[in-house]
Design a protein around this motif. Structure first.
Motif, PDB file in Angstrom:
ATOM      1  N   ALA A  84       0.694  -1.212   0.019  1.00 26.24           N
ATOM      2  CA  ALA A  84       0.053   0.097   0.073  1.00 26.24           C
ATOM      3  C   ALA A  84       0.835   1.260   0.031  1.00 26.24           C
ATOM      4  CB  ALA A  84      -1.062  -0.095   1.265  1.00 26.24           C
ATOM      5  N   ASP A  85       0.319   2.133  -0.570  1.00 25.36           N
ATOM      6  CA  ASP A  85       1.159   3.840  -0.685  1.00 25.36           C
ATOM      7  C   ASP A  85       0.878   4.298   0.707  1.00 25.36           C
ATOM      8  OD1 ASP A  85       1.917   3.556  -3.594  1.00 25.36           O
ATOM      9  OD2 ASP A  85      -0.181   3.346  -3.798  1.00 25.36           O
ATOM     10  N   ARG A  86      -0.160   4.178   1.241  1.00 26.48           N
ATOM     11  CA  ARG A  86      -0.595   4.968   2.622  1.00 26.48           C
ATOM     12  C   ARG A  86      -1.217   4.177   3.499  1.00 26.48           C
ATOM     13  NH1 ARG A  86      -0.146  10.615   1.758  1.00 26.48           N
ATOM     14  NH2 ARG A  86       0.358  11.023  -0.467  1.00 26.48           N
ATOM     15  N   LEU A  87      -1.054   4.216   4.935  1.00 28.18           N
ATOM     16  CA  LEU A  87      -1.729   3.542   5.790  1.00 28.18           C
ATOM     17  C   LEU A  87      -2.564   3.970   6.938  1.00 28.18           C
ATOM     18  CD1 LEU A  87       1.800   1.737   5.949  1.00 28.18           C
ATOM     19  CD2 LEU A  87      -0.063   0.416   5.312  1.00 28.18           C
ATOM     20  N   VAL A  88      -3.638   3.422   7.161  1.00 28.18           N
ATOM     21  CA  VAL A  88      -4.333   3.911   8.040  1.00 28.18           C
ATOM     22  C   VAL A  88      -4.817   2.959   9.341  1.00 28.18           C
ATOM     23  CG1 VAL A  88      -6.699   4.887   8.762  1.00 28.18           C
ATOM     24  CG2 VAL A  88      -5.570   5.584   6.611  1.00 28.18           C
ATOM     25  N   LEU A  89      -4.408   3.378  10.467  1.00 26.48           N
ATOM     26  CA  LEU A  89      -4.654   2.259  11.472  1.00 26.48           C
ATOM     27  C   LEU A  89      -5.799   2.864  12.608  1.00 26.48           C
ATOM     28  CD1 LEU A  89      -3.393  -0.331  12.862  1.00 26.48           C
ATOM     29  CD2 LEU A  89      -2.150   1.070  14.473  1.00 26.48           C
ATOM     30  N   PRO A  90      -6.930   2.076  12.445  1.00 26.96           N
ATOM     31  CA  PRO A  90      -8.018   2.685  13.301  1.00 26.96           C
ATOM     32  C   PRO A  90      -7.660   1.871  14.707  1.00 26.96           C
ATOM     33  CG  PRO A  90      -8.944   1.776  11.289  1.00 26.96           C
ATOM     34  CD  PRO A  90      -7.560   1.217  11.391  1.00 26.96           C
ATOM     35  N   GLY A  91      -8.662   2.042  15.662  1.00 28.46           N
ATOM     36  CA  GLY A  91      -8.585   1.348  17.186  1.00 28.46           C
ATOM     37  C   GLY A  91      -9.572   1.752  17.757  1.00 28.46           C
ATOM     38  N   GLN A  92     -10.157   0.842  18.528  1.00 29.06           N
ATOM     39  CA  GLN A  92     -10.877   0.810  19.718  1.00 29.06           C
ATOM     40  C   GLN A  92     -10.785   0.006  20.617  1.00 29.06           C
ATOM     41  OE1 GLN A  92     -14.917   2.301  16.914  1.00 29.06           O
ATOM     42  NE2 GLN A  92     -14.950   0.244  17.724  1.00 29.06           N
ATOM     43  N   ILE A 137      -5.825   6.381  14.174  1.00 34.61           N
ATOM     44  CA  ILE A 137      -7.119   7.106  14.572  1.00 34.61           C
ATOM     45  C   ILE A 137      -7.378   6.361  16.129  1.00 34.61           C
ATOM     46  CG2 ILE A 137      -9.304   7.203  14.213  1.00 34.61           C
ATOM     47  CD1 ILE A 137      -9.075   7.010  11.465  1.00 34.61           C
ATOM     48  N   CYS A 138      -7.790   7.156  16.983  1.00 31.36           N
ATOM     49  CA  CYS A 138      -8.002   6.909  18.318  1.00 31.36           C
ATOM     50  C   CYS A 138      -7.005   5.940  19.029  1.00 31.36           C
ATOM     51  CB  CYS A 138      -9.502   6.193  18.564  1.00 31.36           C
ATOM     52  SG  CYS A 138     -10.222   6.206  20.031  1.00 31.36           S
ATOM     53  N   VAL A 139      -7.315   4.581  19.318  1.00 34.20           N
ATOM     54  CA  VAL A 139      -6.331   3.747  19.917  1.00 34.20           C
ATOM     55  C   VAL A 139      -5.175   3.642  18.935  1.00 34.20           C
ATOM     56  CG1 VAL A 139      -5.906   1.486  21.125  1.00 34.20           C
ATOM     57  CG2 VAL A 139      -8.015   2.743  21.271  1.00 34.20           C
ATOM     58  N   GLY A 140      -5.534   3.685  17.739  1.00 36.97           N
ATOM     59  CA  GLY A 140      -4.580   3.521  16.645  1.00 36.97           C
ATOM     60  C   GLY A 140      -3.413   4.526  16.607  1.00 36.97           C
ATOM     61  N   MET A 141      -3.908   5.762  17.156  1.00 37.20           N
ATOM     62  CA  MET A 141      -2.836   6.990  17.424  1.00 37.20           C
ATOM     63  C   MET A 141      -2.071   6.406  18.797  1.00 37.20           C
ATOM     64  SD  MET A 141      -3.425  10.709  18.505  1.00 37.20           S
ATOM     65  CE  MET A 141      -3.365  10.382  20.639  1.00 37.20           C
ATOM     66  N   GLN A 142      -2.741   6.267  19.798  1.00 42.33           N
ATOM     67  CA  GLN A 142      -2.200   5.775  21.117  1.00 42.33           C
ATOM     68  C   GLN A 142      -1.267   4.574  21.007  1.00 42.33           C
ATOM     69  OE1 GLN A 142      -5.421   4.678  23.659  1.00 42.33           O
ATOM     70  NE2 GLN A 142      -6.344   6.849  23.756  1.00 42.33           N
ATOM     71  N   GLU A 172     -10.877  26.691  15.759  1.00 41.36           N
ATOM     72  CA  GLU A 172     -11.682  25.965  16.692  1.00 41.36           C
ATOM     73  C   GLU A 172     -12.421  25.106  16.252  1.00 41.36           C
ATOM     74  OE1 GLU A 172     -13.244  28.431  19.744  1.00 41.36           O
ATOM     75  OE2 GLU A 172     -11.410  28.885  20.705  1.00 41.36           O
ATOM     76  N   GLU A 173     -12.076  24.092  15.460  1.00 36.05           N
ATOM     77  CA  GLU A 173     -12.727  23.235  14.790  1.00 36.05           C
ATOM     78  C   GLU A 173     -13.548  22.271  15.839  1.00 36.05           C
ATOM     79  OE1 GLU A 173     -13.773  23.001  11.571  1.00 36.05           O
ATOM     80  OE2 GLU A 173     -11.965  23.886  10.665  1.00 36.05           O
ATOM     81  N   HIS A 174     -14.742  21.678  15.421  1.00 37.68           N
ATOM     82  CA  HIS A 174     -15.310  20.833  16.313  1.00 37.68           C
ATOM     83  C   HIS A 174     -14.999  19.336  15.714  1.00 37.68           C
ATOM     84  CE1 HIS A 174     -17.525  23.990  18.027  1.00 37.68           C
ATOM     85  NE2 HIS A 174     -18.103  23.447  19.024  1.00 37.68           N
ATOM     86  N   VAL A 175     -14.694  18.411  16.807  1.00 34.73           N
ATOM     87  CA  VAL A 175     -14.309  16.980  16.141  1.00 34.73           C
ATOM     88  C   VAL A 175     -14.953  15.902  17.409  1.00 34.73           C
ATOM     89  CG1 VAL A 175     -12.227  17.483  15.018  1.00 34.73           C
ATOM     90  CG2 VAL A 175     -12.057  17.151  17.292  1.00 34.73           C
ATOM     91  N   TYR A 176     -15.055  14.707  17.224  1.00 35.36           N
ATOM     92  CA  TYR A 176     -15.856  13.875  17.861  1.00 35.36           C
ATOM     93  C   TYR A 176     -14.912  12.940  18.613  1.00 35.36           C
ATOM     94  CZ  TYR A 176     -19.350  10.741  19.454  1.00 35.36           C
ATOM     95  OH  TYR A 176     -20.276   9.881  20.364  1.00 35.36           O
ATOM     96  N   VAL A 236       1.001  10.761  11.524  1.00 36.45           N
ATOM     97  CA  VAL A 236       0.183  11.657  11.978  1.00 36.45           C
ATOM     98  C   VAL A 236      -0.850  10.780  12.941  1.00 36.45           C
ATOM     99  CG1 VAL A 236       0.169  13.651  10.645  1.00 36.45           C
ATOM    100  CG2 VAL A 236      -1.485  11.935  10.137  1.00 36.45           C
ATOM    101  N   GLY A 237      -1.585  11.162  13.966  1.00 33.30           N
ATOM    102  CA  GLY A 237      -2.545  10.275  14.620  1.00 33.30           C
ATOM    103  C   GLY A 237      -3.465  11.468  15.279  1.00 33.30           C
ATOM    104  N   THR A 238      -4.865  10.881  15.344  1.00 32.73           N
ATOM    105  CA  THR A 238      -5.885  11.705  15.913  1.00 32.73           C
ATOM    106  C   THR A 238      -6.413  11.079  17.062  1.00 32.73           C
ATOM    107  OG1 THR A 238      -7.646  11.114  14.508  1.00 32.73           O
ATOM    108  CG2 THR A 238      -6.508  13.053  13.899  1.00 32.73           C
ATOM    109  N   GLN A 239      -6.576  11.493  18.286  1.00 30.23           N
ATOM    110  CA  GLN A 239      -7.146  10.760  19.334  1.00 30.23           C
ATOM    111  C   GLN A 239      -8.775  10.852  19.148  1.00 30.23           C
ATOM    112  OE1 GLN A 239      -5.998   9.715  22.746  1.00 30.23           O
ATOM    113  NE2 GLN A 239      -8.170   9.019  21.926  1.00 30.23           N
ATOM    114  N   PHE A 240      -9.191  11.899  18.461  1.00 30.41           N
ATOM    115  CA  PHE A 240     -10.835  11.748  18.066  1.00 30.41           C
ATOM    116  C   PHE A 240     -11.005  11.081  16.733  1.00 30.41           C
ATOM    117  CE2 PHE A 240      -8.333  15.546  16.264  1.00 30.41           C
ATOM    118  CZ  PHE A 240      -8.953  15.471  15.082  1.00 30.41           C
ATOM    119  N   HIS A 241     -12.178  10.612  16.641  1.00 25.82           N
ATOM    120  CA  HIS A 241     -12.431   9.735  15.528  1.00 25.82           C
ATOM    121  C   HIS A 241     -12.620  10.660  14.249  1.00 25.82           C
ATOM    122  CE1 HIS A 241     -13.200   5.966  17.298  1.00 25.82           C
ATOM    123  NE2 HIS A 241     -13.306   6.381  18.442  1.00 25.82           N
TER     124      HIS A 241
END
Length: 215
Positions: free
Chosen positions: A46-54, A88-93, A151-155, A190-195
């Motif tokens: 793959a060219d780019r990778l995304v790691l979600p997590g819950q 993303i979320c635990v994927g960031m952690q 001040e963007e709103h995120v979830y 990069v990683g985001t604590q929010f979804h």
């Protein structure tokens, strides 16, 4: 056409993440192939990778280790071949050194830091931190943050957060009885604590920026 791999290791909202990436690509007129996969070879290609997590840090770490060759393929792609990565979320952690949740667990140690329980200074604030919150961009010049307002709103949905991290690795914070690290970044990661996949226009903007980012 680039391939974006959403990594399936038994944790995370994979369908939502994949659909959000597809929508973000369409919004910016980008031709991209989004796949959901736990196959080490597909991740390596793959060219780019995304790691979600819950879920719990340790469980997610064990999930990665349980898939033959997956952690090795992911590590080589990100740390050796320097492919763009989004957690993303635990994927960031998991990106940090260790997680203290039902024990002490090793993280990927890509960015020095600790994941530990969120303890707001205001006892009236509930855990988990759940719902919409404002972002404060600490490094608005970062390409993945392009076009985001002050001040963007995120979830958010989380009970643990990143601490002991260098300010240079923090791209944005939120406020929840004290500052909460909301976005981290270093090199091609990069990683985001929010979804991001559930954060509507702001999340789609972040994902779109990631898809065109050339670190």
């Amino acid at each position: 056409m680039e391939t974006i791999a959403v990594i399936d290791y038994g944790s995370g909202n994979l369908t939502s993440a994949a659909k959000a990436l597809e929508r973000a690509a369409r919004d910016i007129g980008l031709s991209a192939k989004v796949i959901v996969t736990g196959d080490a070879e597909a991740v390596a290609k793959a060219d780019r990778l995304v790691l979600p997590g819950q879920g719990a840090f340790g469980d997610c770490r064990r999930g990665l280790l349980a898939v033959p060759g997956l952690l090795e393929a992911l590590t080589e792609a990100v740390r050796v071949k320097a492919k763009p990565f989004f957690g993303i979320c635990v994927g960031m952690q998991l990106m940090v050194t260790r997680g203290i949740e039902h024990g002490n667990h090793a993280g990927l140690d890509w960015i020095p830091g600790t994941c530990q329980r969120l303890t707001p200074t205001d006892p009236a604030l509930k855990i988990p931190h759940m719902g919409w919150n404002n972002l404060r961009l600490t490094q608005p010049q970062h390409p993945v943050l392009a076009g985001l307002g002050a001040e963007e709103h995120v979830y958010f949905v989380h009970s643990y957060h990143i601490t002991d991290i260098a300010p240079a690795d923090v791209l944005a914070e939120a406020e929840y009885g004290g500052p909460v690290v909301a976005i981290i970044g270093r090199e091609t990661m990069v990683g985001t604590q929010f979804h991001a996949e559930k954060s509507q226009s702001a999340g789609l903007r972040l994902l779109g920026n990631f898809l065109t980012w050339r670190p």
